[in-house]
Design a protein around this motif. Sequence first.
Motif, PDB file in Angstrom:
ATOM      1  N   LEU A 204      39.639  37.670  39.896  1.00  0.00           N
ATOM      2  CA  LEU A 204      38.590  38.454  38.873  1.00  0.00           C
ATOM      3  C   LEU A 204      37.083  38.578  39.961  1.00  0.00           C
ATOM      4  O   LEU A 204      37.711  38.038  40.465  1.00  0.00           O
ATOM      5  CB  LEU A 204      37.886  37.970  38.018  1.00  0.00           C
ATOM      6  CG  LEU A 204      38.847  38.512  36.789  1.00  0.00           C
ATOM      7  CD1 LEU A 204      38.599  37.532  35.450  1.00  0.00           C
ATOM      8  CD2 LEU A 204      38.355  39.508  36.238  1.00  0.00           C
ATOM      9  N   LYS A 208      33.578  41.468  37.237  1.00  0.00           N
ATOM     10  CA  LYS A 208      34.754  40.191  35.840  1.00  0.00           C
ATOM     11  C   LYS A 208      35.168  41.541  35.130  1.00  0.00           C
ATOM     12  O   LYS A 208      35.493  41.595  34.107  1.00  0.00           O
ATOM     13  CB  LYS A 208      33.851  39.541  35.072  1.00  0.00           C
ATOM     14  CG  LYS A 208      32.720  38.116  35.369  1.00  0.00           C
ATOM     15  CD  LYS A 208      33.927  37.740  36.350  1.00  0.00           C
ATOM     16  CE  LYS A 208      33.452  36.136  37.276  1.00  0.00           C
ATOM     17  NZ  LYS A 208      34.074  34.823  37.197  1.00  0.00           N
ATOM     18  N   ASP A 209      35.025  42.944  35.879  1.00  0.00           N
ATOM     19  CA  ASP A 209      36.102  43.875  35.032  1.00  0.00           C
ATOM     20  C   ASP A 209      37.142  44.858  35.801  1.00  0.00           C
ATOM     21  O   ASP A 209      37.689  45.093  36.069  1.00  0.00           O
ATOM     22  CB  ASP A 209      34.639  45.139  35.210  1.00  0.00           C
ATOM     23  CG  ASP A 209      34.061  45.579  36.387  1.00  0.00           C
ATOM     24  OD1 ASP A 209      34.652  45.638  37.499  1.00  0.00           O
ATOM     25  OD2 ASP A 209      33.398  46.347  36.768  1.00  0.00           O
ATOM     26  N   TYR A 211      40.781  42.915  38.753  1.00  0.00           N
ATOM     27  CA  TYR A 211      41.437  41.952  39.200  1.00  0.00           C
ATOM     28  C   TYR A 211      40.761  42.358  40.854  1.00  0.00           C
ATOM     29  O   TYR A 211      41.142  43.574  41.127  1.00  0.00           O
ATOM     30  CB  TYR A 211      42.275  40.982  38.841  1.00  0.00           C
ATOM     31  CG  TYR A 211      42.332  40.313  37.831  1.00  0.00           C
ATOM     32  CD1 TYR A 211      43.457  38.636  38.555  1.00  0.00           C
ATOM     33  CD2 TYR A 211      42.092  40.924  36.584  1.00  0.00           C
ATOM     34  CE1 TYR A 211      42.643  38.458  37.771  1.00  0.00           C
ATOM     35  CE2 TYR A 211      41.772  39.481  35.923  1.00  0.00           C
ATOM     36  CZ  TYR A 211      42.235  38.310  36.372  1.00  0.00           C
ATOM     37  OH  TYR A 211      42.634  37.224  35.829  1.00  0.00           O
TER      38      TYR A 211
END
Length: 416
Positions: A204, A208-209, A211
């Motif tokens: 990530l 965190k939105d 990969y």
Amino acid sequence: MKKILWKMALGLTTLATLAGCGSGGDSADTVTLFVSGDASEGGAYSKMAEKYEEETGVKVEVTDVPYADLETKITKAVQSNDAPDVARVAGVVPDWSDSLTDLSDVAESAKTLDSMTIKDSDDVVKALPTDVTAVGMFINKDLFDEANVSYPTSEDDIWTWDEFLDAVHTVQDKTDAKYGFVMDGSDHRLRAFTYQFGGQDFFLNDAKDSYTTDDQTKAALQKFVDLNNDGTLPKTVWTSGEDASSMFKSGMIPAYMSGSWQINDFTNNVTNFDWQAIYMPYEETRATNMGGNFMVGFKDSKNSEGGKKFIDWLYTKENYEQLCEYAGYLPAVEEATVDYGDGQEAYDIYNEEIAAAAQPISSKQTSDQVTMTMKGYNGLTGAYRESMVQVLNDEISLDQMIEDTIADYNEGYLEK
């Protein structure tokens, strides 16, 4: 994480139905156990079932379910209120994750490896590792000796990847070896390779939105492509499904990047040359890639209490060590001592590799796949390997392969 998958007809084959147990018996005196594996593993659980009945009087029905059918079989059983008491599984799926017994006390008393112990969002242990598989390296000792090429015999003289490649190329030049080495056509092996070059695989981003990956992973993947294109690796293993194990066992391959599950087979069946497990090379990070299987109990089964007692018994030190001896398992608990007979030296090297590997990266693939699917995410589809095959076939670029893999991670671990 790879086991030999036996192709079997649909349906169930009972490995061990102990005397007097059957569907008409008292459920309090019978524990049902589903397993899926090869003959060695199935036989190991049958032997432990016999020991359990001798000690407790409780029968254990060990039923072998074909690997491809196990998750579906358990899902249907849970939905029809007919779950097994205990199951040895490769993963946990959302359809029955809420039906699992809390095994936290067993994990604590047995000291299961934390990196392989599966917990839910409340930190409750829902699956115990039954075994550890680890990527590793084997060599054809006869070819190395014929070429007068040395190899690492201790952790003090482990090769870098460049040194390893120099060694196998020399063996290839001085013998009748067909290639430098062979690697299973598995993303499990390829991930270990990227870890050893300092890569973190796919992870990530800070937001965190989505990969992403890193330069070390990209460089390692390019290195793998180059090794296939220059003939060091046989490209047909990945592009055509040629059996890497059979190629190594032919005696014409200097080295084989595979894993611990091969040790029993090689010990018992390779007689045309001397083979040896050795320490894997690395550039930046000493790493392997760990897999394995898991033991679960079902809290609403006919004999859930008896199932929990059997699991507790199985994970006591003496019994768990005996299971490992029977099945040829690398232990998934701390402080286990296992006698592997003729394969002891190879198993010792694998245990040293696991101990030296940078954690948690070496167990990341397996733990992520189990925990994320248990939480209801879609899970990966296998685009990592499939896209690499397309690269080797000159169908797409490596950049496109990385984009496809990132998309698979996003869909698998960010979407439900």
